[in-house]
Design an enzyme around this catalytic site. Structure first.
Site, mmCIF file in Angstrom:
data_model
loop_
_atom_site.group_PDB
_atom_site.id
_atom_site.type_symbol
_atom_site.label_atom_id
_atom_site.label_comp_id
_atom_site.label_asym_id
_atom_site.label_seq_id
_atom_site.Cartn_x
_atom_site.Cartn_y
_atom_site.Cartn_z
ATOM 1 N N HIS A 212 0.805 -1.215 0.000
ATOM 2 C CA HIS A 212 0.000 0.000 0.000
ATOM 3 C C HIS A 212 0.840 1.268 0.000
ATOM 4 C CE1 HIS A 212 0.944 0.490 4.308
ATOM 5 N NE2 HIS A 212 0.914 -0.830 4.328
ATOM 6 N N ASP A 213 0.401 2.204 -0.821
ATOM 7 C CA ASP A 213 0.927 3.569 -0.798
ATOM 8 C C ASP A 213 2.362 3.686 -1.322
ATOM 9 O OD1 ASP A 213 -1.528 4.463 0.658
ATOM 10 O OD2 ASP A 213 -0.647 3.321 2.286
ATOM 11 N N GLY B 145 4.929 -1.162 2.901
ATOM 12 C CA GLY B 145 4.113 0.016 2.638
ATOM 13 C C GLY B 145 4.930 1.299 2.538
#
Lengths: 242, 242, 242
Positions: free
Chosen positions: B180-181, B198
């Site tokens: 994520h991200d 992440g």
């Protein structure tokens, strides 16, 4: 080693063959017993009419088989497994659920007899080498009695004059990667997530390897690394006093 | 680098397009040639009527496409690939067998043009961050000309005000994980099983990177680590004498 | 930790349940709303009539369920997920696309309630231990509230008198491997590609672990390894002067 791998096959075959045929929908058809020698193709499988299917083959539901595939006698495809491209399977190979063998590329994928291709494994697909030019022939040859476990990827060669080769009686555990043009001998065991880059050669596993001094010394060194005064293979006993 | 990736596409497209249509069952239908511009949807594919399908799209057998999917012109879905959720694919994307793009979550997955999503890869699914709250919007944006290989996972953002971003012309090899991200620039190559946690940022690959002194020195150090007197990157030449 | 995992479930359930039913082909059927308590089985799913299906279960397109499977109330199978062998799922389990649970072997796979089995994960399949003899019973028991992510493999025991066991409330991230006869407690988090060989025991995650001196010291040591004068956990500050 041959015998180690061999005992796994017979029972597996009979068990699976039965269960593939048992999978039925209440809507479309009922359970039907397979006769010796005849092949079973589940009505939801999509088999190109030009594909060559041996005797006693079981093709489970939701499988696909392309027009240039050849399946030897007694092969079994579990649900949702797939065969693409110029691909030949010897007799009594088993594709577990989600397995993919072959790719729609020039060249071929040839798999010997008694191989198990694990769940979601991809065998005989395009390599990752940026030097490979689409349209070039590429090749994978696999011998007999190999067990290739789930999530393993084995790529075809990067050039038409080379090939990726796997011998016989290897156990290739989950999530291994064997890249283009590797040459793997016989009787090897690859532990999970063993990654081989392109052109790696792994020769035949020798049962006497443990008696080679260099190997003994390496193994001892790893064992030592876990003794009290050290924290891993990167640390030396002398370290704390250096 | 752009050109390196570009040459792979055209041939691949024509090859695959043909072979998807060739997959036919002897029971239900026969081979039919696809006309330029028209789309082909295999009768066993499950396409929601609200999905938006461009021109010249090939949807292979056993694929599913959800109601909020948009596929650009010339996209190809190999057998058993799937599109979920609010997912948009630019033109000429290819989903290999078993690929999954998108997830039934608020937010979106947007994929640019000419991307290849490898066998069994999962792109645009829920992240693993325990701070993510189901119901929150989450996002993945992917640029153009990326090749994402088998077993790779790319997750959506953990928060509605952030997003996971992949640029253009990246080659992401098998079993990579982009959490994520993350923000990935352009022209990068990730070797097999590269794992990004992440919020990792990988900027644009610079062809001149090899001339940066720190990088040269690091590479030399790795090369040195394999010379005779040493056993790996953790050992120093001075070690044996310490 | 219980509460951390719990909040993820309810919304997920309602979202997915809807979207599975929405997947429809223009040829065969139209969208139909599922009534409370009744189960939905997509017409392309292949469910053996002997399988036991609870109330409010959603079985998506292209799934297969074998004759000895039991699904608790509210379970959801996303497209192209599969259940084999003697396999029991408690209530409200979710199988993501491509997930495979169970294997056609003697013994069983028992999964508790509220577990999520990720995309393409394989749970309850044959182990890789060469000592396992086909025909022997083998077992996997999984508790409640576990999230098992994509590409994870969890194997059954290698012997009929042992079993692989996973407790409750674990988050097992992508591409993990839990081999035969492992015993995993509760509340653990395994990061991506964590590989456990056979017979590994991981006890319960203790929130106070951070206060154990040995753990503190190990964590500090890792942190220190990234300070200016050092290049990783394998290098010591004293090294350059040794």
């Amino acid at each position: 080693m041959n015998s180690l791998l061999k005992f796994r096959r017979p029972l597996s075959s009979s068990l699976t063959s039965l269960s593939l045929q048992r999978l039925s929908t209440t809507l479309h058809y009922v359970f039907e017993e397979k006769k010796e020698g005849t092949s079973f193709i589940h009505p939801t499988a999509i088999v190109h009419p030009n594909a060559v299917i041996g005797q006693g083959v079981s093709v489970g539901p939701l499988c696909t088989i392309g027009p240039s595939a050849k399946l030897g006698n007694g092969c079994q495809m579990h649900p949702s497994s797939h065969i693409f491209g110029n691909t030949e399977l010897g007799s009594h190979c088993v594709l577990m659920t989600g397995a993919v063998v072959g790719d729609d590329l020039p060249g071929h994928t040839v798999i010997g007899c008694n191989n198990i291709i694990g769940h979601h494994a991809v065998v005989g697909i395009k390599c990752q080498d940026m030097k490979y030019k689409l349209g070039d022939e590429c090749f994978l040859d696999v011998g007999d009695n190999n067990e290739i476990r789930e999530f393993t990827s084995i790529h075809r060669s990067s050039k038409s004059r080379d090939r990726t080769v796997i011998g016989d009686n290897n156990l290739i555990m989950g999530s291994c990667h064997i890249a283009h043009d590797c040459k793997i001998g016989n009787n090897n065991i690859f532990a999970n997530t063993t990654l081989l880059a392109g052109h790696v050669i792994v020769e035949e596993h020798n049962e006497d390897l443990g008696s080679v001094p260099a190997v003994c010394s390496m193994l001892q060194s790893i064992r030592d690394s876990f003794t009290e005064n050290r924290r891993g293979i990167c640390k030396f006993r002398q370290w704390s006093s250096s």
